[in-house]
Design an enzyme around this catalytic site. Structure first.
Site, PDB file in Angstrom:
ATOM      1  N   SER A   1      28.285  16.654  -2.764  1.00 14.32           N
ATOM      2  CA  SER A   1      27.996  17.002  -3.980  1.00 14.32           C
ATOM      3  C   SER A   1      28.292  18.508  -4.186  1.00 14.32           C
ATOM      4  O   SER A   1      28.600  19.094  -3.350  1.00 14.32           O
ATOM      5  CB  SER A   1      26.472  16.797  -4.338  1.00 14.32           C
ATOM      6  OG  SER A   1      25.701  17.805  -3.495  1.00 14.32           O
TER       7      SER A   1
ATOM      8  N   TYR B   1      15.109  31.697   1.673  1.00 15.59           N
ATOM      9  CA  TYR B   1      16.508  31.456   1.417  1.00 15.59           C
ATOM     10  C   TYR B   1      17.428  32.496   1.690  1.00 15.59           C
ATOM     11  O   TYR B   1      18.525  32.512   2.606  1.00 15.59           O
ATOM     12  CB  TYR B   1      16.722  30.992  -0.013  1.00 15.59           C
ATOM     13  CG  TYR B   1      18.231  30.777  -0.422  1.00 15.59           C
ATOM     14  CD1 TYR B   1      18.764  29.340  -0.103  1.00 15.59           C
ATOM     15  CD2 TYR B   1      18.721  31.250  -1.172  1.00 15.59           C
ATOM     16  CE1 TYR B   1      20.126  29.177  -0.280  1.00 15.59           C
ATOM     17  CE2 TYR B   1      19.979  31.088  -1.548  1.00 15.59           C
ATOM     18  CZ  TYR B   1      20.633  30.054  -1.099  1.00 15.59           C
ATOM     19  OH  TYR B   1      22.015  29.663  -1.843  1.00 15.59           O
TER      20      TYR B   1
ATOM     21  N   LYS C   1      20.553  33.242   4.351  1.00 16.31           N
ATOM     22  CA  LYS C   1      22.069  33.505   4.237  1.00 16.31           C
ATOM     23  C   LYS C   1      22.265  34.863   4.683  1.00 16.31           C
ATOM     24  O   LYS C   1      23.403  35.284   5.095  1.00 16.31           O
ATOM     25  CB  LYS C   1      22.200  33.568   2.677  1.00 16.31           C
ATOM     26  CG  LYS C   1      21.837  32.181   1.962  1.00 16.31           C
ATOM     27  CD  LYS C   1      22.986  31.101   2.534  1.00 16.31           C
ATOM     28  CE  LYS C   1      22.960  29.747   1.715  1.00 16.31           C
ATOM     29  NZ  LYS C   1      23.975  28.905   2.103  1.00 16.31           N
TER      30      LYS C   1
HETATM   31  N1  NAP Z   1      24.609  26.493  -6.699  1.00 18.25           N
HETATM   32  C1  NAP Z   1      24.360  27.866  -6.491  1.00 18.25           C
HETATM   33  O1  NAP Z   1      24.096  28.478  -7.236  1.00 18.25           O
HETATM   34  C2  NAP Z   1      24.693  28.215  -5.011  1.00 18.25           C
HETATM   35  C3  NAP Z   1      24.620  29.670  -5.067  1.00 18.25           C
HETATM   36  C4  NAP Z   1      25.034  30.802  -3.775  1.00 18.25           C
HETATM   37  C5  NAP Z   1      25.243  29.765  -2.735  1.00 18.25           C
HETATM   38  N2  NAP Z   1      25.122  28.312  -2.825  1.00 18.25           N
HETATM   39  C6  NAP Z   1      25.295  27.620  -1.746  1.00 18.25           C
HETATM   40  O2  NAP Z   1      26.228  26.872  -1.559  1.00 18.25           O
HETATM   41  C7  NAP Z   1      26.185  25.689  -0.774  1.00 18.25           C
HETATM   42  C8  NAP Z   1      26.131  24.179  -1.287  1.00 18.25           C
HETATM   43  O3  NAP Z   1      25.019  24.251  -2.499  1.00 18.25           O
HETATM   44  P1  NAP Z   1      25.345  23.450  -3.754  1.00 18.25           P
HETATM   45  O4  NAP Z   1      24.884  24.395  -4.930  1.00 18.25           O
HETATM   46  O5  NAP Z   1      26.668  22.868  -3.892  1.00 18.25           O
HETATM   47  O6  NAP Z   1      24.103  22.459  -3.773  1.00 18.25           O
HETATM   48  P2  NAP Z   1      24.102  20.914  -3.862  1.00 18.25           P
HETATM   49  O7  NAP Z   1      24.764  20.149  -4.667  1.00 18.25           O
HETATM   50  O8  NAP Z   1      22.584  20.525  -3.472  1.00 18.25           O
HETATM   51  O9  NAP Z   1      24.851  20.661  -2.353  1.00 18.25           O
HETATM   52  C9  NAP Z   1      24.289  20.697  -1.022  1.00 18.25           C
HETATM   53  C10 NAP Z   1      25.045  19.940   0.066  1.00 18.25           C
HETATM   54  O10 NAP Z   1      24.485  20.226   1.402  1.00 18.25           O
HETATM   55  C11 NAP Z   1      24.131  18.817   1.835  1.00 18.25           C
HETATM   56  N3  NAP Z   1      22.995  18.734   2.671  1.00 18.25           N
HETATM   57  C12 NAP Z   1      21.677  19.214   2.419  1.00 18.25           C
HETATM   58  N4  NAP Z   1      21.115  18.920   3.576  1.00 18.25           N
HETATM   59  C13 NAP Z   1      21.649  18.311   4.360  1.00 18.25           C
HETATM   60  C14 NAP Z   1      21.464  18.030   5.688  1.00 18.25           C
HETATM   61  N5  NAP Z   1      20.061  17.992   6.268  1.00 18.25           N
HETATM   62  N6  NAP Z   1      22.424  17.334   6.411  1.00 18.25           N
HETATM   63  C15 NAP Z   1      23.730  17.472   5.888  1.00 18.25           C
HETATM   64  N7  NAP Z   1      23.909  17.815   4.819  1.00 18.25           N
HETATM   65  C16 NAP Z   1      23.015  18.276   4.032  1.00 18.25           C
HETATM   66  C17 NAP Z   1      23.944  17.920   0.712  1.00 18.25           C
HETATM   67  O11 NAP Z   1      24.216  16.635   0.931  1.00 18.25           O
HETATM   68  P3  NAP Z   1      23.188  15.359   1.223  1.00 18.25           P
HETATM   69  O12 NAP Z   1      22.031  15.553   0.483  1.00 18.25           O
HETATM   70  O13 NAP Z   1      24.061  14.072   0.940  1.00 18.25           O
HETATM   71  O14 NAP Z   1      22.913  15.264   2.670  1.00 18.25           O
HETATM   72  C18 NAP Z   1      24.799  18.490  -0.270  1.00 18.25           C
HETATM   73  O15 NAP Z   1      26.355  17.804  -0.182  1.00 18.25           O
HETATM   74  C19 NAP Z   1      24.757  25.749  -0.167  1.00 18.25           C
HETATM   75  O16 NAP Z   1      24.920  26.439   1.099  1.00 18.25           O
HETATM   76  C20 NAP Z   1      24.178  26.877  -0.957  1.00 18.25           C
HETATM   77  O17 NAP Z   1      23.266  27.528  -0.321  1.00 18.25           O
HETATM   78  C21 NAP Z   1      24.982  27.821  -3.999  1.00 18.25           C
END
Ligand code: NAP
Length: 264
Positions: free
Chosen positions: A16, A155, A159
């Site tokens: 996702s 969090y 990071k």
């Molecule tokens: N969105 C933002 O504003 C933002 C900003 C800064 C940094 N980030 C970083 O970007 C990255 C992706 O986040 P996102 O925003 O795209 O959120 P997201 O849609 O919730 O994606 C998180 C991903 O991590 C996977 N995941 C979670 N727990 C897991 C586990 N135990 N084992 C394997 N996979 C796992 C989820 O897949 P499953 O649930 O299918 O396992 C999903 O594919 C993260 O590291 C987040 O901290 C996001």
């Protein structure tokens, strides 16, 4: 940019949000992509889109919070792909909870998935990269690594740890041919980070969020240009240097911003 045709890329958290878009972008650049996450059905959908570009792309269902399973995953990917040229450590969990309400177990869970797990996967795949004299180790961090946001101590710490590890790795791996990059996104929409259970409602306005494609562009730029750290959007770099110049003023500003948000 560097062509990725004939190269392999492994993307964690590809089911996702940012990871799915990064995986598709890497396949679009010609890489054979490996996708990892827990939700099989969601991975299959992303894999189908990647296979339209690179048919021998593959997926692995794994819980990356199970650290011993991470070693098995690395071995399985190397068996299937022969080599991993680009590793994108993207899987992560949020923890929006003010520190007074945070449990030690929650802090440990966040550290395990957001820091220990990418370190474990990286250390498992690094020997192969060093042997081949090439590779890219990418971490999806967060501006939280550098900026200490409100109600996100666990969090932000995870990071910051990831970023510190990456920074030191960039120095240690000098001359090996293995390149190290960290992408620090600010607010990114179209992901599931803001709807995960066990979190407070976000204090930031999600209407300000950027699309995940901006992070994918930053990853591809980092690979092409060899840059170590890239903020998304780029101007957050100035916020980080402003903070470094006067940490007390920065903390005072964040306190004021937080009070205003909570009073809304
Ligand atoms: N969105 C933002 O504003 C933002 C900003 C800064 C940094 N980030 C970083 O970007 C990255 C992706 O986040 P996102 O925003 O795209 O959120 P997201 O849609 O919730 O994606 C998180 C991903 O991590 C996977 N995941 C979670 N727990 C897991 C586990 N135990 N084992 C394997 N996979 C796992 C989820 O897949 P499953 O649930 O299918 O396992 C999903 O594919 C993260 O590291 C987040 O901290 C996001």
């Amino acid at each position: 940019m560097e062509t990725l045709r004939g190269r392999t890329a492994l993307v964690t958290g590809a089911s996702s949000g940012i990871g799915a878009v990064v995986a598709e972008a890497l396949a679009g650049a010609g890489a054979r992509v490996g996708l990892v996450a827990r939700r099989k059905d969601r991975l299959e959908r992303v894999l189908a889109r990647c296979r339209e570009r690179v048919p021998d792309s593959a997926m692995w269902v794994a819980d990356l919070a199970d650290l011993d399973a991470v070693d098995d995953l690395a071995a399985a990917v190397e068996r299937e792909f022969g080599a991993v040229d680009v590793l994108v450590n993207n899987a992560g969990m949020p923890k929006r909870r003010r520190v007074q309400d945070l449990s030690p177990a929650e802090a440990e869970d966040v550290m395990r998935l957001n820091y220990l797990s990418p370190v474990r996967l990286t250390l498992a795949l690094l020997p192969g990269m060093i042997e081949r004299g090439r590779g890219h180790l990418v971490a999806v961090g967060s501006v939280a690594a550098r900026l200490g946001p409100p109600h996100e101590a666990a969090y932000a710490a995870s990071k910051a740890a990831l970023t510190a590890f990456w920074e030191c790795m960039a120095v240690d791996l000098d001359g090996t041919g293995v390149q190290v990059h960290v992408v620090q996104p600010a607010l990114i929409g179209g992901t599931e980070l803001f709807t995960q259970p066990g979190n407070e409602a976000p204090l930031s306005d999600l209407s300000d969020a950027l699309p995940p494609q901006d992070v994918a562009d930053a990853v591809l730029n980092a690979l092409a240009e060899g840059r170590f750290e890239q903020y998304v959007p780029d101007w957050f770099h100035e916020m980080a240097s402003g903070k470094a110049a006067d940490v007390d003023a920065f903390v005072a500003g964040v306190k004021e911003w937080t009070r205003e948000r909570l009073e809304r």
